[in-house]
Design an enzyme around this catalytic site. Sequence first.
Site, PDB file in Angstrom:
ATOM      1  N   GLU A 438       0.933   2.628  -5.838  1.00 44.10           N
ATOM      2  CA  GLU A 438       0.146   2.887  -4.724  1.00 44.10           C
ATOM      3  C   GLU A 438      -0.747   3.975  -4.952  1.00 44.10           C
ATOM      4  O   GLU A 438      -1.190   4.434  -3.913  1.00 44.10           O
ATOM      5  CB  GLU A 438       0.649   2.293  -3.530  1.00 44.10           C
ATOM      6  CG  GLU A 438       1.963   3.323  -3.275  1.00 44.10           C
ATOM      7  CD  GLU A 438       2.445   3.292  -1.640  1.00 44.10           C
ATOM      8  OE1 GLU A 438       1.945   2.242  -0.982  1.00 44.10           O
ATOM      9  OE2 GLU A 438       3.781   3.593  -1.579  1.00 44.10           O
ATOM     10  N   CYS A 509       2.615  -6.404  -2.503  1.00 41.03           N
ATOM     11  CA  CYS A 509       3.008  -6.296  -1.302  1.00 41.03           C
ATOM     12  C   CYS A 509       2.100  -5.820  -0.272  1.00 41.03           C
ATOM     13  O   CYS A 509       2.318  -5.629   1.201  1.00 41.03           O
ATOM     14  CB  CYS A 509       4.541  -5.655  -1.164  1.00 41.03           C
ATOM     15  SG  CYS A 509       4.327  -4.077  -1.463  1.00 41.03           S
TER      16      CYS A 509
HETATM   17  C1  PEP Z   1       0.623  -0.364   0.685  1.00 36.03           C
HETATM   18  O1  PEP Z   1       0.316   0.747   0.836  1.00 36.03           O
HETATM   19  O2  PEP Z   1      -0.143  -1.403   0.382  1.00 36.03           O
HETATM   20  C2  PEP Z   1       1.985  -0.752   1.329  1.00 36.03           C
HETATM   21  C3  PEP Z   1       2.480  -2.163   1.071  1.00 36.03           C
HETATM   22  O3  PEP Z   1       2.550   0.057   2.006  1.00 36.03           O
HETATM   23  P1  PEP Z   1       1.976   0.662   3.674  1.00 36.03           P
HETATM   24  O4  PEP Z   1       0.998  -0.525   4.078  1.00 36.03           O
HETATM   25  O5  PEP Z   1       3.448   0.435   4.390  1.00 36.03           O
HETATM   26  O6  PEP Z   1       1.716   1.928   3.270  1.00 36.03           O
HETATM   27 MG    MG Z   2       1.872   2.158   1.087  1.00 37.16          MG
END
Ligand code: PEP
Ligand code: MG
Length: 588
Positions: A438, A509
């Site tokens: 990410e 995700c």
């Molecule tokens: C994302 O960054 O895409 C992720 C799934 O984590 P979060 O939204 O919890 O930062």
């Molecule tokens: Mg994230």
Amino acid sequence: MNDPRVLTGIGVSPGSVIGPAYIVQWGLPDVPHRAVTAEGVPGELKRLRDAIAAVKDHLQELKRRTAEVAGPSQAKIFDTQILMLEDPEFLGAVEGLIEDNQLSAERAFEYQTLEMRALWEQSDSPTLRQRRADLAGIGIRVLHRLLGRSVEDVLTRPGATPVIVFTRELTPGLTVEFDREHVAGFASVEGTRTSHAAILAHGLGIPCVMGLVGGLDRVRQDGIVILDGTRGTVIIDPTPQEIADAEVVADRRRRLEVELEEVVDQPAITVDGIRVSLRGNVDLPEELDAAATHGAEGVGLLRTEFLVLGRAELPGEDEQAAYFQRVAQRFPGQPVVVRTYDLGGDKFPAAFRPPREANPFLGWRAIRVCLDEPDIFRTQARAVLRAQIEGNVQLMLPLVTSLEELYRARELIAESSDALRQEGVEAAQTVPVGVMIETPAAALLAEEFARESDFLSVGTNDLTQYTLAVDRGNARLADRFTPFHPAVVRSLQQIVDAGRAAGLEVSVCGEMASDVRAVLLLLGMGYRVLSVSPPRLPLVRWLLRRLDHGAAESVAAEVSKASTTGRVIELLREGIADLVDADLLSLA
Ligand code: PEP
Ligand code: MG
């Protein structure tokens, strides 16, 4: 374009509704000046304490009501406001203003609230910005009480016709203050998808749009509006045609719901036989039921931040192990991917004093906190190892940027495993460890991460934010925050290629995985596991069962050559229209 009757914002709770606008003046009241003598000070201090006690009682009552209608985790949202009213630093400052400056209780409380608000606005911490509505909520309630008015005096209750509530700031309390059947929707100028009020509206199933650009001035009390919480729009004084169109869309949505229901137990297999695993993203324990009933094949992202929010201290190993075990038992034999704390900004337990940072999104957060405070990490690792014997529990690391972070995490996991064995605690010896891709750094090193980890999962929310340098929570930048930017698209292709070359499972995700156009693209790129918020599972499954993998591959190949976001979206729209009923695009 730019029809002044159409206000745009962020859809934070889906669904579309038509109804009369109900504008609520839910703001800080004007506080009149009132001189206080030295003899009057003890009386003012007592008034302040009484008002705070009464507001705390009312918040406890709202918490109880929320627990009934939306579950105990949603109810915990009120702990933030209750803790604020118990914060000795905040209360000490208000009392100091009364004692030292002989201000009336209401003046002192107003002053301190406004000062804190200004500080939080400057702080630039996204989480503090989100918590502004919690602060406003207690400010409004305490000040009205000190001025001798109850909530009932301030809020006229809507009548029997369900209304669409408009307010500058939707505080968590306001969301549950009205009876559910009297409110059809919420709209506010302030607020983001991750604000407490947004989470509550979503949990209650009430369509909601926040961050309305164009403001409230054009909305008339009792005027008819159409609110679309899926698209994030409000149409003021809709024409008969617009009302008819909205009704058609609502009708189509209802028909689609029936179709989605029909395939809830069916696997997600494309027409040419490619199987995709669909898992659920679970933020709160209440969502486990929704994930299971919507046919999730495990939990692809178990967020653990809720365990610390609004708490005085970090939860212990037993509590976490019990929770992870419960999730594993709910999805026997299926993967449950526990993500270690993604803390940051003020997302810390109350007792933990995080540093003030100029740039919290680039600051001390997520894996950085967990590795710098190894006991926090060890506790989670031990809980996961203990839960692993109940099923297929896996551990995932957020916001990784370097291999050293992965190596260090593995060391801590191995140490935890040894310690458990020496202590004679029943636990697995090891656990699959995955990395969230990410950040651009992790994406560029995807091949290395694929060699060193057990699975990869792409967090497209943060990957988009960091690749494009666009704050994911900033309403003004919402148009620029898109995973369909060619830079993000190319990154996604490289990640899946790297993962598959190493024989690893690569999932997505982030929110992107529940976008209809993205499902086509990700399938074509080679992704075989998607994890989405539970309410989106039926739509994604239904869609995949209509898609042709070969066609998706051709679309993805074309998309990879596109050099603008506009072109990427155009290709995907055409691709979808060729494969499924184009009306779907208007619904999702
Ligand atoms: C994302 O960054 O895409 C992720 C799934 O984590 P979060 O939204 O919890 O930062
Ligand atoms: Mg994230």
